[in-house]
Design a protein around this motif. Structure first.
Motif, PDB file in Angstrom:
ATOM      1  N   TYR A 105      21.501 -35.371  -9.135  1.00  0.00           N
ATOM      2  CA  TYR A 105      19.856 -35.212  -9.152  1.00  0.00           C
ATOM      3  C   TYR A 105      19.409 -36.547  -8.833  1.00  0.00           C
ATOM      4  O   TYR A 105      19.694 -37.743  -9.585  1.00  0.00           O
ATOM      5  N   GLU A 107      16.563 -38.214  -9.811  1.00  0.00           N
ATOM      6  CA  GLU A 107      15.964 -39.050 -10.865  1.00  0.00           C
ATOM      7  C   GLU A 107      16.993 -39.568 -11.850  1.00  0.00           C
ATOM      8  O   GLU A 107      17.165 -40.583 -12.269  1.00  0.00           O
ATOM      9  N   VAL A 108      17.959 -38.627 -11.902  1.00  0.00           N
ATOM     10  CA  VAL A 108      19.189 -38.747 -12.869  1.00  0.00           C
ATOM     11  C   VAL A 108      20.157 -40.156 -12.366  1.00  0.00           C
ATOM     12  O   VAL A 108      20.689 -40.913 -12.990  1.00  0.00           O
ATOM     13  N   ALA A 266      20.703 -35.876 -21.427  1.00  0.00           N
ATOM     14  CA  ALA A 266      19.434 -35.446 -20.620  1.00  0.00           C
ATOM     15  C   ALA A 266      19.738 -34.275 -19.862  1.00  0.00           C
ATOM     16  O   ALA A 266      18.935 -33.841 -19.178  1.00  0.00           O
ATOM     17  N   ARG A 267      20.947 -33.360 -20.591  1.00  0.00           N
ATOM     18  CA  ARG A 267      20.906 -32.109 -19.985  1.00  0.00           C
ATOM     19  C   ARG A 267      19.708 -31.139 -20.095  1.00  0.00           C
ATOM     20  O   ARG A 267      19.211 -30.469 -19.157  1.00  0.00           O
ATOM     21  N   SER A 269      16.541 -31.773 -20.519  1.00  0.00           N
ATOM     22  CA  SER A 269      15.292 -32.466 -19.777  1.00  0.00           C
ATOM     23  C   SER A 269      15.421 -32.161 -18.252  1.00  0.00           C
ATOM     24  O   SER A 269      14.730 -31.899 -17.520  1.00  0.00           O
ATOM     25  N   TYR A 270      16.782 -32.453 -17.885  1.00  0.00           N
ATOM     26  CA  TYR A 270      17.188 -32.195 -16.381  1.00  0.00           C
ATOM     27  C   TYR A 270      17.060 -30.696 -15.990  1.00  0.00           C
ATOM     28  O   TYR A 270      16.323 -30.492 -14.975  1.00  0.00           O
ATOM     29  N   LEU A 273      13.069 -30.053 -15.815  1.00  0.00           N
ATOM     30  CA  LEU A 273      12.576 -30.730 -14.998  1.00  0.00           C
ATOM     31  C   LEU A 273      12.897 -30.026 -13.702  1.00  0.00           C
ATOM     32  O   LEU A 273      11.913 -29.553 -12.545  1.00  0.00           O
ATOM     33  N   LYS A 377      10.198 -37.525 -19.710  1.00  0.00           N
ATOM     34  CA  LYS A 377      10.788 -37.164 -20.898  1.00  0.00           C
ATOM     35  C   LYS A 377      12.569 -37.318 -20.377  1.00  0.00           C
ATOM     36  O   LYS A 377      13.324 -37.555 -21.079  1.00  0.00           O
ATOM     37  N   LEU A 378      12.467 -37.114 -19.017  1.00  0.00           N
ATOM     38  CA  LEU A 378      14.103 -37.368 -18.641  1.00  0.00           C
ATOM     39  C   LEU A 378      14.519 -38.767 -18.529  1.00  0.00           C
ATOM     40  O   LEU A 378      15.558 -39.211 -19.051  1.00  0.00           O
ATOM     41  N   TYR A 379      13.641 -39.576 -18.149  1.00  0.00           N
ATOM     42  CA  TYR A 379      14.049 -41.006 -18.173  1.00  0.00           C
ATOM     43  C   TYR A 379      14.073 -41.628 -19.627  1.00  0.00           C
ATOM     44  O   TYR A 379      15.166 -42.358 -20.048  1.00  0.00           O
ATOM     45  N   SER A 381      15.229 -39.655 -22.005  1.00  0.00           N
ATOM     46  CA  SER A 381      16.588 -39.275 -22.783  1.00  0.00           C
ATOM     47  C   SER A 381      17.641 -40.265 -22.175  1.00  0.00           C
ATOM     48  O   SER A 381      18.774 -40.084 -22.804  1.00  0.00           O
TER      49      SER A 381
END
Length: 588
Positions: A105, A107-108, A266-267, A269-270, A273, A377-379, A381
């Motif tokens: 992904y 962003e990840v 981040a699971r 949040s991923y 998103l 929020k993802l960043y 995490s």
């Protein structure tokens, strides 16, 4: 010879006995000799770090089996994996596949790249990780030999080129496995190289579920049919714990039954998103088109007739004239695009007649506040400062940015420390195989491996501390009630020897300043001119006495500008100081 074969046949039966005594196995497949499937197992036995095992044997709260024999004998069936990992997924590959898809992904992936970029930091010598020795009894020859052996060992991992990939795999999979390659006839040569083993094919074997001490490793090697390409069977190969470099994330699940990768944070949040992005796209597609509102005047028609009249108009609007080759003429073809763009309403008598109005599209199609919330929020995490991943953000050297970067740098240092734990155990195995461990009477506390810390913001933190010290010094030293020397010692943290060195350098700076001034005024041969001028003044004033003025006598001229304070291998020492106690910078 027969005795030797009998001894080899019983080598490694303890793990078989250990597992068999705890589970009622069925269809047990017993290997009589570990050497048949892993001939180098015995060479690694008892060659690694044993400190944790020794401490646990004397512990009351954590106990291990009294059997001190190798673990090579395996008993394997369908219950083995469940027992060793409790509630872990039976298909470890499927679980890792979900993590790897998540890592793709965008962003990840960007966040993982930021972490990996700061992980590998070469120093001025081009080294990524260094050996630190804490035993003061080591001679220079011993230190040189250990450093040479460490460089030979760490080069097998090629951290300069592969360290980035290793860390990314650790962040996604949660575990790294490297098999140690040695020559079975020349084990004194030590480890000759390493081979990376796929994470999904290896499981650590723990002594028991409570103390989580690794007893060995079990490799599941699939046997592939070359004709069909399918897996016919799985061959189980045991490894001694010192035969593998094992690096893990250091994070357990809630039941402490398996290691979780960093990306697990981040699971949630991923997924949130991903869902919000899909929802926004659907909303944009549905609400973006502008629609037409038809208000049709039906006069005094009864409702059934008015409805039929509306349907007739709608049908003509939804249709478009097109040529049909099969019929040889024009026909009315269905136009679905028109149906999506219009609303139809009947109007009664007394209205203003038929009208067509325009219904605007979605008014908040450009609002992305909810989306950016989940992105940040993802960043968060993933513990990456959000300003790093926002292309429109500019660099800002303020307190809030610095604080986030310092937290990120400390997180990188923790990852580096976790990585060195596995490397240290493998290096201990290397030293024992080559005999250096016993020769130098080494202990596990004598050596430590350390990665170079992140450079940029680590240096910024040091600069911030220095600025605070300098500000305190300037505020206190300008006052008439605080000694300048005391302020240097108290607020700058200087030692006495450093204060005296500073005084001596100030004197040397004044000498240099005086010499440069004379060169600018009188030229490079100012000393000869000064001596001649002084001699002429002395002769002219022979019977007149001292009239004053002119340069000082030759013997009172400033000394030549010489070198700075002497420096030895330990610490710079000051040269002669004319005043004050030589052992302290403070007045007596």
């Amino acid at each position: 010879m027969a005795q030797k074969q009998s001894k080899e046949s019983t080598f490694g039966r303890s793990l078989m006995k250990y597992i068999g005594s705890r589970l009622p196995y069925s269809n047990v497949d017993i290997m009589d000799s570990i050497g048949d499937i892993n001939p180098k197992y015995k060479l690694f036995y008892n060659t690694g770090a044993n400190k944790d095992k020794a401490l646990t044997k004397h512990s009351i709260s954590r106990q291990i089996s009294d059997d001190d024999h190798p673990n090579g004998m395996m008993s394997v069936d369908k219950n083995y994996h469940q027992f060793m990992y409790a509630n872990v997924d039976h298909d470890k590959g499927k679980r890792l596949r979900d993590y790897r898809i998540m890592a793709l992904y965008s962003e990840v992936a960007d966040a993982l790249d930021e972490i990996c970029d700061d992980f590998v930091v070469p120093d001025e010598n081009g080294e990524v990780v260094n050996l630190e020795l804490f035993n003061k009894d080591f001679t220079s020859i011993q230190k040189e030999e250990l450093e040479k052996e460490f460089r030979r060992f760490i080069n097998y991992f090629d951290l300069d080129n592969k360290g980035w990939d290793y860390l990314r795999q650790l962040l996604v999979d949660g575990e790294l496995y490297f098999e140690h390659i040695i020559h079975k006839d020349h084990e004194e040569k030590g480890i000759l190289g390493i081979i990376s083993v796929p994470t999904e094919l290896v499981d650590p074997v723990y002594d028991n579920v409570q103390n989580m001490m690794v007893r060995g490793y079990l490799l599941r090697r699939p046997i592939i049919n070359p004709k069909t390409g399918t897996t016919e069977k799985v061959e189980y190969i045991p490894f001694d714990k010192n035969q593998v470099t094992y690096i893990n994330s250091g994070t357990w699940n809630e039941d402490k039954t398996l290691r979780l990768p960093f990306i697990e944070n981040a699971r949630r949040s991923y997924r949130q998103l991903s869902l919000i992005e899909d929802a926004i796209v659907i909303y944009r597609l549905v609400r973006a088109p502008e629609r037409l509102v038809f208000n049709v005047d039906v006069g005094n028609m009864p409702p059934p007739k008015a409805e039929a009249y509306l349907k007739k108009l709608m049908h003509s609007y939804w249709s478009r004239k097109t040529y049909d080759n099969a019929q040889g003429g024009t026909v009315n073809a269905f136009d679905p695009q028109s149906m999506l763009d219009a609303f139809w309403f009947a109007k009664r008598a007394g209205s203003e007649g038929t009208s067509v109005d325009q219904l605007a599209g979605g008014a908040n199609l450009g609002e992305l506040t909810d989306l950016m919330y989940f992105v940040k929020k993802l960043y968060k995490s993933l513990r990456v400062p959000a300003n790093r991943l926002e292309p429109e953000s500019t660099y800002q050297d303020d307190t809030s940015i610095l604080r986030e970067e310092l937290k990120f740098a400390k997180f990188i240092i923790r990852l580096q420390h976790q990585f060195t734990l596995g490397l240290k155990d493998a290096f201990v195995t290397q030293l024992k195989l080559k005999g250096l461990w016993k020769t130098y009477s080494l202990k596990e506390n004598d050596i430590e491996l350390k990665f170079n810390p992140p450079s940029s913001f680590h240096a910024m933190r040091e600069q911030q501390i220095f600025d605070l010290k300098q500000s305190n010094y300037n505020n206190m030293a300008t006052g008439e009630y605080v000694s300048n020397t005391f302020a240097q010692k108290k607020y700058l943290g200087w030692k006495d020897v450093e204060i005296k060195q500073n005084r001596e350098w100030l004197r040397k700076d004044k000498e240099l300043s005086f010499e440069l001034t004379q060169i600018e005024t009188m030229g490079p041969n100012w000393e000869e001119l000064a001596a001649a001028q002084a001699e002429g003044q002395a002769m002219a004033a022979g019977g007149l006495g001292d009239t004053g003025g002119g340069l000082p006598p030759v013997d009172e001229a400033p000394p030549e500008f010489g070198p700075g304070p002497e420096v030895d291998s330990q610490e710079a020492q000051p040269v002669d100081v004319s005043a004050g106690d030589s052992s302290s910078a403070l007045p007596v």
